[in-house]
Design a protein around this motif. Sequence first.
Motif, PDB file in Angstrom:
ATOM      1  N   PHE A   1      13.193 -20.853  27.017  1.00 10.95           N
ATOM      2  CA  PHE A   1      13.841 -22.053  26.488  1.00 10.95           C
ATOM      3  C   PHE A   1      15.106 -21.658  25.740  1.00 10.95           C
ATOM      4  CE2 PHE A   1      14.174 -25.796  23.648  1.00 10.95           C
ATOM      5  CZ  PHE A   1      14.078 -26.789  24.608  1.00 10.95           C
ATOM      6  N   VAL A   2      16.160 -22.411  25.985  1.00  8.90           N
ATOM      7  CA  VAL A   2      17.460 -22.117  25.384  1.00  8.90           C
ATOM      8  C   VAL A   2      17.829 -23.268  24.456  1.00  8.90           C
ATOM      9  CG1 VAL A   2      19.897 -21.678  25.830  1.00  8.90           C
ATOM     10  CG2 VAL A   2      18.163 -20.837  27.440  1.00  8.90           C
ATOM     11  N   ASP A   3      18.029 -22.943  23.186  1.00  7.97           N
ATOM     12  CA  ASP A   3      18.560 -23.912  22.229  1.00  7.97           C
ATOM     13  C   ASP A   3      19.422 -23.154  21.241  1.00  7.97           C
ATOM     14  OD1 ASP A   3      16.695 -22.615  20.669  1.00  7.97           O
ATOM     15  OD2 ASP A   3      15.385 -24.348  20.392  1.00  7.97           O
ATOM     16  N   ASP A   4      19.579 -23.668  20.031  1.00  9.45           N
ATOM     17  CA  ASP A   4      20.459 -22.990  19.080  1.00  9.45           C
ATOM     18  C   ASP A   4      19.746 -21.891  18.304  1.00  9.45           C
ATOM     19  OD1 ASP A   4      18.856 -24.574  17.551  1.00  9.45           O
ATOM     20  OD2 ASP A   4      20.470 -25.658  16.536  1.00  9.45           O
ATOM     21  N   THR A   5      18.506 -21.581  18.688  1.00 11.06           N
ATOM     22  CA  THR A   5      17.771 -20.489  18.046  1.00 11.06           C
ATOM     23  C   THR A   5      18.131 -19.166  18.717  1.00 11.06           C
ATOM     24  OG1 THR A   5      15.914 -21.967  17.566  1.00 11.06           O
ATOM     25  CG2 THR A   5      15.494 -19.592  17.484  1.00 11.06           C
ATOM     26  N   VAL A   6      18.429 -18.174  17.942  1.00 12.32           N
ATOM     27  CA  VAL A   6      18.707 -16.842  18.483  1.00 12.32           C
ATOM     28  C   VAL A   6      17.371 -16.127  18.692  1.00 12.32           C
ATOM     29  CG1 VAL A   6      19.820 -14.613  18.109  1.00 12.32           C
ATOM     30  CG2 VAL A   6      20.956 -16.734  17.367  1.00 12.32           C
ATOM     31  N   VAL A   7      17.067 -15.835  19.957  1.00 13.74           N
ATOM     32  CA  VAL A   7      15.800 -15.211  20.300  1.00 13.74           C
ATOM     33  C   VAL A   7      15.945 -13.691  20.241  1.00 13.74           C
ATOM     34  CG1 VAL A   7      14.029 -14.988  22.085  1.00 13.74           C
ATOM     35  CG2 VAL A   7      15.228 -17.173  21.770  1.00 13.74           C
ATOM     36  N   ASN A   8      14.962 -13.053  19.640  1.00 11.75           N
ATOM     37  CA  ASN A   8      14.959 -11.589  19.497  1.00 11.75           C
ATOM     38  C   ASN A   8      16.272 -11.074  18.916  1.00 11.75           C
ATOM     39  OD1 ASN A   8      12.382 -11.461  20.709  1.00 11.75           O
ATOM     40  ND2 ASN A   8      13.298 -11.424  22.755  1.00 11.75           N
ATOM     41  N   PRO A   9      16.634 -11.514  17.726  1.00  6.49           N
ATOM     42  CA  PRO A   9      17.912 -11.073  17.142  1.00  6.49           C
ATOM     43  C   PRO A   9      17.879  -9.592  16.810  1.00  6.49           C
ATOM     44  CG  PRO A   9      16.593 -12.229  15.512  1.00  6.49           C
ATOM     45  CD  PRO A   9      15.863 -12.366  16.828  1.00  6.49           C
ATOM     46  N   GLY A  10      19.066  -9.012  16.780  1.00  2.00           N
ATOM     47  CA  GLY A  10      19.140  -7.619  16.362  1.00  2.00           C
ATOM     48  C   GLY A  10      19.832  -6.709  17.333  1.00  2.00           C
ATOM     49  N   LEU A  11      20.551  -7.276  18.328  1.00  2.17           N
ATOM     50  CA  LEU A  11      21.276  -6.417  19.262  1.00  2.17           C
ATOM     51  C   LEU A  11      22.249  -5.541  18.491  1.00  2.17           C
ATOM     52  CD1 LEU A  11      22.151  -5.524  22.086  1.00  2.17           C
ATOM     53  CD2 LEU A  11      23.657  -7.522  22.178  1.00  2.17           C
ATOM     54  N   GLY A  12      22.992  -6.137  17.618  1.00  3.47           N
ATOM     55  CA  GLY A  12      23.793  -5.357  16.667  1.00  3.47           C
ATOM     56  C   GLY A  12      25.029  -4.710  17.244  1.00  3.47           C
ATOM     57  N   ILE A  13      26.144  -5.388  17.190  1.00  2.00           N
ATOM     58  CA  ILE A  13      27.439  -4.779  17.497  1.00  2.00           C
ATOM     59  C   ILE A  13      28.119  -4.550  16.150  1.00  2.00           C
ATOM     60  CG2 ILE A  13      29.667  -5.136  18.617  1.00  2.00           C
ATOM     61  CD1 ILE A  13      28.212  -6.851  20.692  1.00  2.00           C
ATOM     62  N   PRO A  14      28.401  -3.297  15.793  1.00  3.28           N
ATOM     63  CA  PRO A  14      28.802  -2.952  14.421  1.00  3.28           C
ATOM     64  C   PRO A  14      29.966  -3.765  13.882  1.00  3.28           C
ATOM     65  CG  PRO A  14      28.322  -0.977  15.673  1.00  3.28           C
ATOM     66  CD  PRO A  14      28.298  -2.119  16.644  1.00  3.28           C
ATOM     67  N   PHE A  15      30.964  -4.046  14.698  1.00  2.00           N
ATOM     68  CA  PHE A  15      32.162  -4.713  14.172  1.00  2.00           C
ATOM     69  C   PHE A  15      32.081  -6.247  14.262  1.00  2.00           C
ATOM     70  CE2 PHE A  15      32.836  -2.971  18.408  1.00  2.00           C
ATOM     71  CZ  PHE A  15      33.118  -4.093  19.162  1.00  2.00           C
ATOM     72  N   TYR A  16      30.931  -6.802  14.736  1.00  2.48           N
ATOM     73  CA  TYR A  16      30.711  -8.256  14.698  1.00  2.48           C
ATOM     74  C   TYR A  16      29.946  -8.568  13.415  1.00  2.48           C
ATOM     75  CZ  TYR A  16      32.103  -8.886  19.623  1.00  2.48           C
ATOM     76  OH  TYR A  16      32.784  -8.930  20.797  1.00  2.48           O
ATOM     77  N   LYS A  17      30.666  -8.575  12.304  1.00  3.54           N
ATOM     78  CA  LYS A  17      30.033  -8.673  10.997  1.00  3.54           C
ATOM     79  C   LYS A  17      29.373 -10.029  10.741  1.00  3.54           C
ATOM     80  CE  LYS A  17      31.355  -4.532   9.814  1.00  3.54           C
ATOM     81  NZ  LYS A  17      30.355  -3.442   9.711  1.00  3.54           N
ATOM     82  N   THR A  18      29.901 -11.100  11.338  1.00  6.23           N
ATOM     83  CA  THR A  18      29.373 -12.447  11.054  1.00  6.23           C
ATOM     84  C   THR A  18      28.574 -13.008  12.224  1.00  6.23           C
ATOM     85  OG1 THR A  18      31.407 -13.475  11.869  1.00  6.23           O
ATOM     86  CG2 THR A  18      31.290 -12.972   9.508  1.00  6.23           C
ATOM     87  N   VAL A  19      28.105 -12.145  13.098  1.00  4.56           N
ATOM     88  CA  VAL A  19      27.424 -12.598  14.315  1.00  4.56           C
ATOM     89  C   VAL A  19      25.967 -12.152  14.293  1.00  4.56           C
ATOM     90  CG1 VAL A  19      27.324 -12.412  16.831  1.00  4.56           C
ATOM     91  CG2 VAL A  19      29.542 -12.573  15.673  1.00  4.56           C
ATOM     92  N   LEU A  20      25.081 -13.097  14.620  1.00  3.23           N
ATOM     93  CA  LEU A  20      23.678 -12.769  14.843  1.00  3.23           C
ATOM     94  C   LEU A  20      23.441 -12.882  16.344  1.00  3.23           C
ATOM     95  CD1 LEU A  20      20.861 -12.164  13.666  1.00  3.23           C
ATOM     96  CD2 LEU A  20      20.481 -14.646  13.585  1.00  3.23           C
ATOM     97  N   GLU A  21      23.203 -11.764  16.993  1.00  7.94           N
ATOM     98  CA  GLU A  21      23.112 -11.759  18.457  1.00  7.94           C
ATOM     99  C   GLU A  21      21.721 -11.314  18.882  1.00  7.94           C
ATOM    100  OE1 GLU A  21      25.903 -10.622  22.258  1.00  7.94           O
ATOM    101  OE2 GLU A  21      26.461 -10.012  20.230  1.00  7.94           O
ATOM    102  N   GLY A  22      21.183 -12.001  19.903  1.00  3.15           N
ATOM    103  CA  GLY A  22      19.849 -11.697  20.382  1.00  3.15           C
ATOM    104  C   GLY A  22      19.865 -10.759  21.573  1.00  3.15           C
ATOM    105  N   ALA A  23      18.703 -10.223  21.848  1.00  4.02           N
ATOM    106  CA  ALA A  23      18.552  -9.320  22.992  1.00  4.02           C
ATOM    107  C   ALA A  23      18.527 -10.116  24.290  1.00  4.02           C
ATOM    108  CB  ALA A  23      17.267  -8.510  22.842  1.00  4.02           C
ATOM    109  N   ASN A  24      18.663  -9.425  25.413  1.00  3.80           N
ATOM    110  CA  ASN A  24      18.600 -10.080  26.717  1.00  3.80           C
ATOM    111  C   ASN A  24      17.235 -10.740  26.918  1.00  3.80           C
ATOM    112  OD1 ASN A  24      21.136  -9.113  27.273  1.00  3.80           O
ATOM    113  ND2 ASN A  24      20.421  -7.386  28.501  1.00  3.80           N
ATOM    114  N   TYR A  25      17.230 -11.832  27.700  1.00  2.00           N
ATOM    115  CA  TYR A  25      15.962 -12.473  28.055  1.00  2.00           C
ATOM    116  C   TYR A  25      15.182 -11.544  28.991  1.00  2.00           C
ATOM    117  CZ  TYR A  25      17.386 -16.904  26.005  1.00  2.00           C
ATOM    118  OH  TYR A  25      17.753 -17.886  25.126  1.00  2.00           O
ATOM    119  N   GLU A  26      13.947 -11.320  28.642  1.00  7.83           N
ATOM    120  CA  GLU A  26      13.110 -10.400  29.406  1.00  7.83           C
ATOM    121  C   GLU A  26      12.940 -10.897  30.840  1.00  7.83           C
ATOM    122  OE1 GLU A  26       8.589  -8.479  29.147  1.00  7.83           O
ATOM    123  OE2 GLU A  26       9.275  -9.973  27.697  1.00  7.83           O
TER     124      GLU A  26
END
Length: 501
Positions: A29-54
């Motif tokens: 399901f895709v909505d405004d919730t970030v699923v499995n957050p924590g991908l972590g791109i060092p210079f994206y300081k204000t971004v919460l990014e999730g992992a790929n959909y399994e």
Amino acid sequence: MAEKRKHQEIVELDLVVATRDNTAKLGYFVDDTVVNPGLGIPFYKTVLEGANYEEADWKDQACVRTSQIHWREDHSVSWLERHMEMTQGFIVLGKNPGLFVLGEPTHDREDLDEKNRKLPDPKRTKAYIIPAGMGLILKKGTWHDFPVSCGPPVSAFILNTEEVVEALASMPKASPMNHGDCFKLRLDDHWDFKMKFPDPRPFVQKHGLVPGPVAMALMGKEGYGAGMQRSEVKAGWGGGKKVHVIPVVNVEVFVPGCGGPSIQPHLQSVPELANRGWRDYGNRRGLQRLAKMFKELQIPATAVINSEAAKLDHVAKALKESGWECGAHGLNNSSGAAKMTRSEEQAYFKQTLDDLQQSCGARPKTWLTPQFSVTERTPEIAAESGIEAFLDFVDDDVPYYLTHEEGKRTLCLPYCMETNDISLCLTKHFDGRQYAQAIEDHVRQLAKEDGEKVVCLGMHTFIAGTPARALALTEVLGRLREVPGVCFTTAAEVASAIQKQ
């Protein structure tokens, strides 16, 4: 739930709002919730990014596109497909939701044999409403159809593969497929029932999923019932008369404790005696008073009767002595057809007509639905039940035919709301003289106009049949008998005259 049509069972799917929980077996399901957050791109300081959909992947060349889907009247589910080597994604854009028919994967179900692993499971298939701004990435093996509009046009962002798109685009018409990773079934080839989803428009309106009101043609394209078409009656049926007045006496009973029309609506105690007794007075005295009045005036009438009322001895006796045409008015006036399935409504018609035939000695050919509590199938079922004069519509002064697309036909005699005693006496609070005068004015005006008209003059034993109204009514009906071009008749007589054309 299931119903019969054309000897084929109809399985109606459940309609639900899609959520992360109820679509977990179908996709991501895709909505405004970030699923499995924590991908972590060092210079994206204000971004919460999730992992790929399994396990979300696309075979070969990915195809990304948008599509706009418009409303369709047919709610049948004729095709379902699945993909085993890739996933698909649908994101609903804009402000309007989309409907998705989705079935859980069956390919790995240990409780199914090999044959049924290649088919959807109707018990695990539903119609999901995906709200605007949300979507679903399908898991491999999920059965699905293309998105459907919930009324207003819906736009979707679609992730697919070139293999599937090219295969579909190469087909001159829809047909089963088993090509590459596209396995598409025509459901009629495998099932002896038809799958449908409910009209989603009331549902999305109720749940606040659309930004504004949704236009709903709830009674078919023309407003006369699903599959029903109106056609005009040829002129010349009236035998030289211009206005055919049909007194329609409603003979009704109400389920105790369920209320009904009231002379003092503020009385709400339980048990409630006054309003119930006022309604019962109609069958005990008002019916007999009206029967005597019409007999003395030598004016025919049509009674539309709750079949449960006709089982009361004093009612049955009065009806048999009246000489009126006996029409049908459902079982009682506390329950209509509004929430019935097709099979339930067919049984409702049959029981009403069977009971009235037993009580009154003849099978009714005229029908008025209690409280106008209809379904979009009511006119069709009335026609197939042998009803020749159908009174449920109120939109004209002239009779007209209603014909179903399969050929069944009935004659509509519009029921006049302007001269109805509930409209005039209970809603407008007219006294007996004002009530009678409104009827006279209505009929005299029609007599001045061109063409052949009908006036179904609806009256109730507990309103028109009371002493306070019967005297003025008697005087007016007597005067109207003498108006040139006006005649009094029954619904059955009008239907017969038109059929003889």
